[in-house]
Design a protein around this motif. Structure first.
Motif, PDB file in Angstrom:
ATOM      1  N   THR A 124       4.340   0.067  10.731  1.00 33.42           N
ATOM      2  CA  THR A 124       3.031  -0.544  10.090  1.00 33.42           C
ATOM      3  C   THR A 124       3.916  -0.740   7.948  1.00 33.42           C
ATOM      4  OG1 THR A 124       1.559  -0.644  12.006  1.00 33.42           O
ATOM      5  CG2 THR A 124       0.838  -1.330   9.799  1.00 33.42           C
ATOM      6  N   GLU A 127       6.910  -2.216   7.271  1.00 31.34           N
ATOM      7  CA  GLU A 127       7.016  -3.515   7.168  1.00 31.34           C
ATOM      8  C   GLU A 127       6.163  -3.758   6.052  1.00 31.34           C
ATOM      9  OE1 GLU A 127       8.353  -6.871   8.705  1.00 31.34           O
ATOM     10  OE2 GLU A 127       8.840  -5.220   9.099  1.00 31.34           O
ATOM     11  N   GLN A 128       4.623  -3.588   5.709  1.00 31.81           N
ATOM     12  CA  GLN A 128       3.949  -3.952   4.230  1.00 31.81           C
ATOM     13  C   GLN A 128       4.807  -4.196   3.059  1.00 31.81           C
ATOM     14  OE1 GLN A 128       0.213  -1.844   4.745  1.00 31.81           O
ATOM     15  NE2 GLN A 128      -0.349  -3.361   6.154  1.00 31.81           N
ATOM     16  N   ILE A 129       5.765  -2.650   2.887  1.00 33.04           N
ATOM     17  CA  ILE A 129       6.571  -2.820   1.864  1.00 33.04           C
ATOM     18  C   ILE A 129       7.696  -3.484   1.543  1.00 33.04           C
ATOM     19  CG2 ILE A 129       8.191  -1.135   0.962  1.00 33.04           C
ATOM     20  CD1 ILE A 129       4.929  -0.069   0.106  1.00 33.04           C
ATOM     21  N   ARG A 130       8.642  -3.916   2.903  1.00 32.08           N
ATOM     22  CA  ARG A 130       9.321  -4.884   3.186  1.00 32.08           C
ATOM     23  C   ARG A 130       9.097  -6.145   2.650  1.00 32.08           C
ATOM     24  NH1 ARG A 130      11.972  -1.526   6.879  1.00 32.08           N
ATOM     25  NH2 ARG A 130      10.903  -1.724   8.261  1.00 32.08           N
ATOM     26  N   THR A 131       7.839  -6.253   3.428  1.00 27.98           N
ATOM     27  CA  THR A 131       7.520  -7.682   3.331  1.00 27.98           C
ATOM     28  C   THR A 131       6.580  -7.901   2.221  1.00 27.98           C
ATOM     29  OG1 THR A 131       5.245  -7.769   4.959  1.00 27.98           O
ATOM     30  CG2 THR A 131       7.962  -7.907   5.694  1.00 27.98           C
ATOM     31  N   GLY A 132       6.013  -7.029   1.705  1.00 30.38           N
ATOM     32  CA  GLY A 132       5.428  -7.344   0.602  1.00 30.38           C
ATOM     33  C   GLY A 132       5.656  -7.684  -0.798  1.00 30.38           C
ATOM     34  N   LYS A 133       4.808  -7.767  -1.917  1.00 31.86           N
ATOM     35  CA  LYS A 133       6.208  -8.056  -3.394  1.00 31.86           C
ATOM     36  C   LYS A 133       5.727  -7.231  -4.311  1.00 31.86           C
ATOM     37  CE  LYS A 133       5.159 -13.013  -2.792  1.00 31.86           C
ATOM     38  NZ  LYS A 133       5.554 -14.655  -3.425  1.00 31.86           N
ATOM     39  N   SER A 134       5.289  -6.094  -3.571  1.00 37.18           N
ATOM     40  CA  SER A 134       4.736  -4.297  -4.584  1.00 37.18           C
ATOM     41  C   SER A 134       5.930  -3.545  -3.318  1.00 37.18           C
ATOM     42  CB  SER A 134       3.428  -4.078  -3.411  1.00 37.18           C
ATOM     43  OG  SER A 134       2.587  -4.637  -4.107  1.00 37.18           O
ATOM     44  N   THR A 135       6.391  -2.140  -4.423  1.00 38.48           N
ATOM     45  CA  THR A 135       6.536  -1.590  -4.472  1.00 38.48           C
ATOM     46  C   THR A 135       5.997  -0.332  -4.097  1.00 38.48           C
ATOM     47  OG1 THR A 135       7.519  -0.828  -6.563  1.00 38.48           O
ATOM     48  CG2 THR A 135       9.104  -2.325  -5.489  1.00 38.48           C
TER      49      THR A 135
END
Length: 181
Positions: A124, A127-135
């Motif tokens: 989870t 996935e949030q890292i991959r699909t977000g605009k944040s690093t």
């Protein structure tokens, strides 16, 4: 005239008192706090135990049997691509990654609770890292960051620390960082 507390409310209050106490509470003290005799408290404790509350009797009184958890602060360094491997190493050995902390020279200490305790949590998070605009926060400090790791026992934390070291992820906490994280 004070209204008498119902049995359910009294047992709820007894639990609250025990949750807020670091030391055992005597039956007399619990009785005084709830307006009943010590014997009524003994009966309430028996009922609470049958409901599954982990109440222990000691010479000095009653207390909740809280699971003890060991926590250790570890400094690590790795790339974005190694994040999943780092997290898997920790949870596979029985650890919970409570937070991530970076010590930025301009912004100071930045921390975020993450509570990752399973591979599902890792998926989870990734996935949030991959699909977000944040690093990940580690990017603002050249890969260096800290985690508070929780486990059932110190031996588990020792094993986690050894594995992170073996994989080259563990970094030394510098003297100036010890009190700042």
């Amino acid at each position: 005239m004070e209204q008498e507390m119902s049995g359910a409310d009294r047992r709820k209050k007894i639990l609250q008192l025990m949750e807020n106490s670091q030391t055992p509470l005597s039956g007399a003290a619990l009785g005084k706090a709830t307006g009943v005799s010590r014997q009524v408290v003994v009966q309430d404790i028996a009922l609470l135990r049958t409901e599954g509350h982990p109440i222990v009797s000691t010479i000095r009184g009653y207390l909740l049997d809280r699971p003890t958890e060991a926590v250790r602060l570890l400094k690590v360094c790795h790339t974005n691509e190694q994040t999943e491997e780092e997290l898997n190493t920790i949870v596979d050995l029985g650890g919970c990654v409570m937070d991530v902390i970076v010590n930025h020279r301009a912004y100071g200490k930045i921390s975020a609770p993450i509570q990752i305790k399973s591979r599902r949590d890792i998926q989870t998070f990734m996935e949030q890292i991959r699909t977000g605009k944040s690093t990940p926060l580690l990017n603002i400090t050249s890969g260096y960051h800290f985690h508070h790791i929780a486990a059932e026992r110190e031996e588990i934390l020792d094993e986690i620390e050894a594995q992170l070291k073996a994989k080259g992820f563990l970094a030394e906490i510098l003297p100036y960082e010890e009190g700042n994280v």
